[in-house]
Design a protein around this motif. Structure first.
Motif, PDB file in Angstrom:
ATOM      1  N   ARG A   1       0.816  -1.218   0.000  1.00  0.00           N
ATOM      2  CA  ARG A   1       0.000   0.000   0.000  1.00  0.00           C
ATOM      3  C   ARG A   1       0.846   1.264   0.000  1.00  0.00           C
ATOM      4  O   ARG A   1       0.514   2.251  -0.642  1.00  0.00           O
ATOM      5  N   ALA A   2       1.961   1.223   0.746  1.00  0.00           N
ATOM      6  CA  ALA A   2       2.832   2.405   0.821  1.00  0.00           C
ATOM      7  C   ALA A   2       3.996   2.299  -0.169  1.00  0.00           C
ATOM      8  O   ALA A   2       4.880   3.160  -0.169  1.00  0.00           O
ATOM      9  N   LYS A   3       3.987   1.242  -0.988  1.00  0.00           N
ATOM     10  CA  LYS A   3       5.058   1.004  -1.983  1.00  0.00           C
ATOM     11  C   LYS A   3       6.437   1.162  -1.348  1.00  0.00           C
ATOM     12  O   LYS A   3       7.298   1.923  -1.811  1.00  0.00           O
ATOM     13  N   ILE A   4       6.628   0.458  -0.248  1.00  0.00           N
ATOM     14  CA  ILE A   4       7.894   0.533   0.485  1.00  0.00           C
ATOM     15  C   ILE A   4       8.936  -0.311  -0.258  1.00  0.00           C
ATOM     16  O   ILE A   4       8.701  -1.494  -0.509  1.00  0.00           O
ATOM     17  N   PRO A   5      10.081   0.284  -0.598  1.00  0.00           N
ATOM     18  CA  PRO A   5      11.109  -0.491  -1.295  1.00  0.00           C
ATOM     19  C   PRO A   5      11.614  -1.647  -0.430  1.00  0.00           C
ATOM     20  O   PRO A   5      11.695  -1.509   0.804  1.00  0.00           O
ATOM     21  N   VAL A   6      11.966  -2.756  -1.064  1.00  0.00           N
ATOM     22  CA  VAL A   6      12.484  -3.925  -0.356  1.00  0.00           C
ATOM     23  C   VAL A   6      13.597  -3.534   0.610  1.00  0.00           C
ATOM     24  O   VAL A   6      13.597  -3.944   1.773  1.00  0.00           O
ATOM     25  N   LYS A   7      14.537  -2.717   0.146  1.00  0.00           N
ATOM     26  CA  LYS A   7      15.694  -2.349   0.971  1.00  0.00           C
ATOM     27  C   LYS A   7      15.271  -1.642   2.269  1.00  0.00           C
ATOM     28  O   LYS A   7      15.931  -1.793   3.294  1.00  0.00           O
ATOM     29  N   GLU A   8      14.190  -0.873   2.214  1.00  0.00           N
ATOM     30  CA  GLU A   8      13.707  -0.196   3.420  1.00  0.00           C
ATOM     31  C   GLU A   8      12.915  -1.141   4.316  1.00  0.00           C
ATOM     32  O   GLU A   8      13.094  -1.163   5.537  1.00  0.00           O
ATOM     33  N   TYR A   9      12.009  -1.897   3.698  1.00  0.00           N
ATOM     34  CA  TYR A   9      11.136  -2.788   4.473  1.00  0.00           C
ATOM     35  C   TYR A   9      11.956  -3.849   5.206  1.00  0.00           C
ATOM     36  O   TYR A   9      11.683  -4.171   6.373  1.00  0.00           O
ATOM     37  N   GLU A  10      12.994  -4.343   4.513  1.00  0.00           N
ATOM     38  CA  GLU A  10      13.890  -5.359   5.087  1.00  0.00           C
ATOM     39  C   GLU A  10      14.450  -4.955   6.443  1.00  0.00           C
ATOM     40  O   GLU A  10      14.694  -5.797   7.301  1.00  0.00           O
ATOM     41  N   GLN A  11      14.654  -3.644   6.610  1.00  0.00           N
ATOM     42  CA  GLN A  11      15.284  -3.166   7.844  1.00  0.00           C
ATOM     43  C   GLN A  11      14.415  -3.369   9.076  1.00  0.00           C
ATOM     44  O   GLN A  11      14.904  -3.320  10.202  1.00  0.00           O
ATOM     45  N   LEU A  12      13.133  -3.613   8.862  1.00  0.00           N
ATOM     46  CA  LEU A  12      12.260  -3.903  10.003  1.00  0.00           C
ATOM     47  C   LEU A  12      12.767  -5.125  10.766  1.00  0.00           C
ATOM     48  O   LEU A  12      12.619  -5.225  11.983  1.00  0.00           O
ATOM     49  N   ALA A  13      13.390  -6.046  10.015  1.00  0.00           N
ATOM     50  CA  ALA A  13      13.838  -7.301  10.642  1.00  0.00           C
ATOM     51  C   ALA A  13      14.791  -7.031  11.809  1.00  0.00           C
ATOM     52  O   ALA A  13      14.701  -7.684  12.855  1.00  0.00           O
ATOM     53  N   SER A  14      15.677  -6.058  11.633  1.00  0.00           N
ATOM     54  CA  SER A  14      16.666  -5.818  12.693  1.00  0.00           C
ATOM     55  C   SER A  14      16.020  -5.259  13.963  1.00  0.00           C
ATOM     56  O   SER A  14      16.633  -5.244  15.027  1.00  0.00           O
ATOM     57  N   GLN A  15      14.758  -4.788  13.854  1.00  0.00           N
ATOM     58  CA  GLN A  15      14.051  -4.269  15.043  1.00  0.00           C
ATOM     59  C   GLN A  15      13.111  -5.301  15.658  1.00  0.00           C
ATOM     60  O   GLN A  15      12.441  -5.022  16.648  1.00  0.00           O
ATOM     61  N   PHE A  16      12.964  -6.449  14.998  1.00  0.00           N
ATOM     62  CA  PHE A  16      11.920  -7.393  15.431  1.00  0.00           C
ATOM     63  C   PHE A  16      12.448  -8.260  16.576  1.00  0.00           C
ATOM     64  O   PHE A  16      13.287  -9.131  16.384  1.00  0.00           O
ATOM     65  N   ASN A  17      11.926  -8.018  17.762  1.00  0.00           N
ATOM     66  CA  ASN A  17      12.369  -8.770  18.926  1.00  0.00           C
ATOM     67  C   ASN A  17      11.192  -9.009  19.879  1.00  0.00           C
ATOM     68  O   ASN A  17      11.083  -8.390  20.933  1.00  0.00           O
ATOM     69  N   PRO A  18      10.293  -9.900  19.475  1.00  0.00           N
ATOM     70  CA  PRO A  18       9.042 -10.102  20.239  1.00  0.00           C
ATOM     71  C   PRO A  18       9.247 -10.935  21.493  1.00  0.00           C
ATOM     72  O   PRO A  18       8.738 -12.055  21.610  1.00  0.00           O
ATOM     73  N   VAL A  19       9.956 -10.351  22.448  1.00  0.00           N
ATOM     74  CA  VAL A  19      10.387 -11.117  23.623  1.00  0.00           C
ATOM     75  C   VAL A  19       9.246 -11.588  24.515  1.00  0.00           C
ATOM     76  O   VAL A  19       9.423 -12.480  25.341  1.00  0.00           O
ATOM     77  N   LYS A  20       8.058 -10.990  24.346  1.00  0.00           N
ATOM     78  CA  LYS A  20       6.932 -11.460  25.172  1.00  0.00           C
ATOM     79  C   LYS A  20       6.212 -12.656  24.544  1.00  0.00           C
ATOM     80  O   LYS A  20       5.219 -13.143  25.088  1.00  0.00           O
ATOM     81  N   PHE A  21       6.704 -13.100  23.373  1.00  0.00           N
ATOM     82  CA  PHE A  21       6.077 -14.254  22.728  1.00  0.00           C
ATOM     83  C   PHE A  21       6.134 -15.468  23.654  1.00  0.00           C
ATOM     84  O   PHE A  21       7.183 -15.824  24.172  1.00  0.00           O
TER      85      PHE A  21
END
Ligand code: JFZ
Length: 463
Positions: free
Chosen positions: A81-101
């Motif tokens: 929807r926001a046409k986020i480039p792969v290179k930008e969207y990929e960076q979300l991974a480095s923030q993903f830390n769902p420690v309450k899982f």
């Protein structure tokens, strides 16, 4: 002990360890026997009726907002929807830390809700694998600080809680891959892609991983079959069917592979107006999104959810109801509360749901209003909501949503009814019952004795 004996002993121990490891591995990877018939294969699904869908992926981090702007539409589509480039969207991974899982907490919630199976996104259209994939480093184990495989944990938790476990896998759309379907903001349009290169190098091997490393998989939920739903491209779907059949012949395939699966998937949140024969499922949301969106708090009420569950079962289908966990790994509290309320109703009334068949009536579902037309020129169907009926051999279950004054009146009852009682009443105390031909009347108290829906059981002989 002399040296040679010690050596031979330790060799024996090593050999024994190897054998037992091989046996354990075999137990894990040997496919379960193929079901004897389609009926045998579908048995658990026909009994289950109610399942938990989980949409969880990188999209839960932006949660509906990109660079300070709310992005319209379903949360898991934000990259598109926001046409986020792969290179930008990929960076979300480095923030993903769902420690309450907490896999057990999720499985416990599904169990409390009275659900019998759980289906989670192993990879959605964004292309990010939520498990430890050897095929692509773009996965939650290798690309995030979390460094865990939550799907492995969830598979084990489901087994502990007696829940069947299945995967959603976006086989066609993969916005991360140049040759996957769907991403035309970084890559060429679909017709210009080498789609089979993507299927062979990522989708097919990932589906193989999911069917070998996670124990028995009750179903695979494929979706949006772009470039594989025409007569010329059907062979692509067949390749997935072959993979599933060879690795786990008991695994069901949903209705969105592009080639016929084991059951029909209805449109999202679309409940049919009438009884539908065959095996089918309605995938549905608790609010308006699948993936977590912080602004979507328009929750369906427990009363609405209970009605929809009964409505669907009375028409012959299953209800797969979704939650979208947060980036911390938590299922939103409102989702939990509303599902548990349905679960409390099911604890009392589950006999009328699990393994129950559709209504023998039909007039109670509603009727077309011939004075109004929808956009296709068809009369608008006006749903009636007073009651629904589900069935088991020798029993009609009348689920009452709007309490009538004095009595329950039923027409066109083609059975000789012998007894009526409230399902919630463990003593099965008989309610006053009169039958004149096909007309049945059951005397009711002034107030509904149950919450959400009161179920009256009518025992009958014949049919
Ligand atoms: C698809 C996905 O695009 C969406 O993100 C979500 O996973 C949902 C469960 O499935 O969306 C669809 C697919 C098919 C229909 C509607 C939405 N349909 O057939 O009506």
């Amino acid at each position: 002990m002399n040296c040679r004996i010690a050596q031979s002993l330790s060799l024996k121990i090593a050999a024994a360890a190897l054998v037992s490891a091989a046996v354990a591995l075999q137990a894990q990877t040997t496919p379960p026997a193929a079901p004897e018939s389609q009926d045998a294969k579908m048995k658990w699904f026909r009994e289950a009726k109610f399942g938990l869908f989980i949409h969880w992926g990188l999209y839960c981090i932006p949660a509906g907002e990109w660079k300070g702007q709310p992005i319209a539409g379903i949360g898991e589509w934000i990259m598109n929807r926001a046409k986020i480039p792969v290179k930008e969207y990929e960076q979300l991974a480095s923030q993903f830390n769902p420690v309450k899982f907490d896999a057990d907490a999720w499985a416990q919630m599904a169990q409390d809700a009275g659900m019998k199976y759980l289906v989670i996104t192993s990879k959605h259209h964004d292309g990010f694998a939520m498990y430890h994939s050897q095929v692509s480093k773009y996965n939650i184990y290798d690309a995030t600080p979390f460094h865990r495989d939550p799907l492995k944990e969830l598979a084990a938790a489901c087994a502990r809680h007696g829940l069947k476990f299945g995967f959603y896998y976006s086989q066609s759309q993969d916005w991360h891959e140049p040759n996957g379907a769907g991403n035309n903001w970084d890559f060429p349009a679909n017709p210009q892609k080498d789609f089979d290169q993507y299927l062979r190098s990522k989708a097919e091997p990932q589906v193989k991983e999911l069917l070998t490393g996670y124990g028995p998989i009750c179903l695979i939920w494929f979706d949006t079959p772009q470039m594989m739903n025409t007569p010329e491209t059907k062979e692509r779907g067949q390749r997935f069917i072959d993979i599933v059949k060879s690795l786990q012949p008991a695994t069901l395939i949903d209705g969105r592979l592009g080639t016929a699966g084991d059951y029909v998937s209805m449109g999202d949140n679309r409940i049919p107006d009438a009884v539908v024969k065959g095996d089918w499922e309605v995938p549905a949301t608790l609010n308006h999104t699948w993936g977590f969106k912080k602004d979507d708090t328009d929750w369906k009420t427990p009363a609405d959810l209970t009605f929809k569950l009964v409505d669907i079962v009375s028409k012959g289908g299953n209800y797969l109801l979704n939650v979208g966990p947060t980036s911390e790994g938590v299922i939103p509290q409102a989702s939990q509360d509303n599902l548990r309320a349905v679960g409390r109703w099911l604890k009392v009334n589950g006999e009328a749901i699990y393994g129950a068949g559709p209504t023998p009536f039909g007039d109670e579902l509603g009727a077309p209003d011939n004075t109004r037309q929808d956009k296709n020129g068809k009369p608008v169907f006006v749903q009636a909501t007073d009651w629904r009926c589900t069935t088991k051999p020798g029993k009609l279950y009348i689920h009452i949503f709007h309490w009538p004054s004095g009595s329950l009146e039923l027409a066109k009852v083609n059975y000789k009814v012998s007894k009526a009682y409230f399902l919630a009443d463990a003593s099965h105390k008989a309610l006053k019952l009169t039958q004149k031909g096909e007309h049945v009347s059951v005397a009711l108290p002034d107030k509904a004795p149950g919450e959400l829906a009161t179920v009256v059981v009518l025992e009958h002989r014949g049919n």
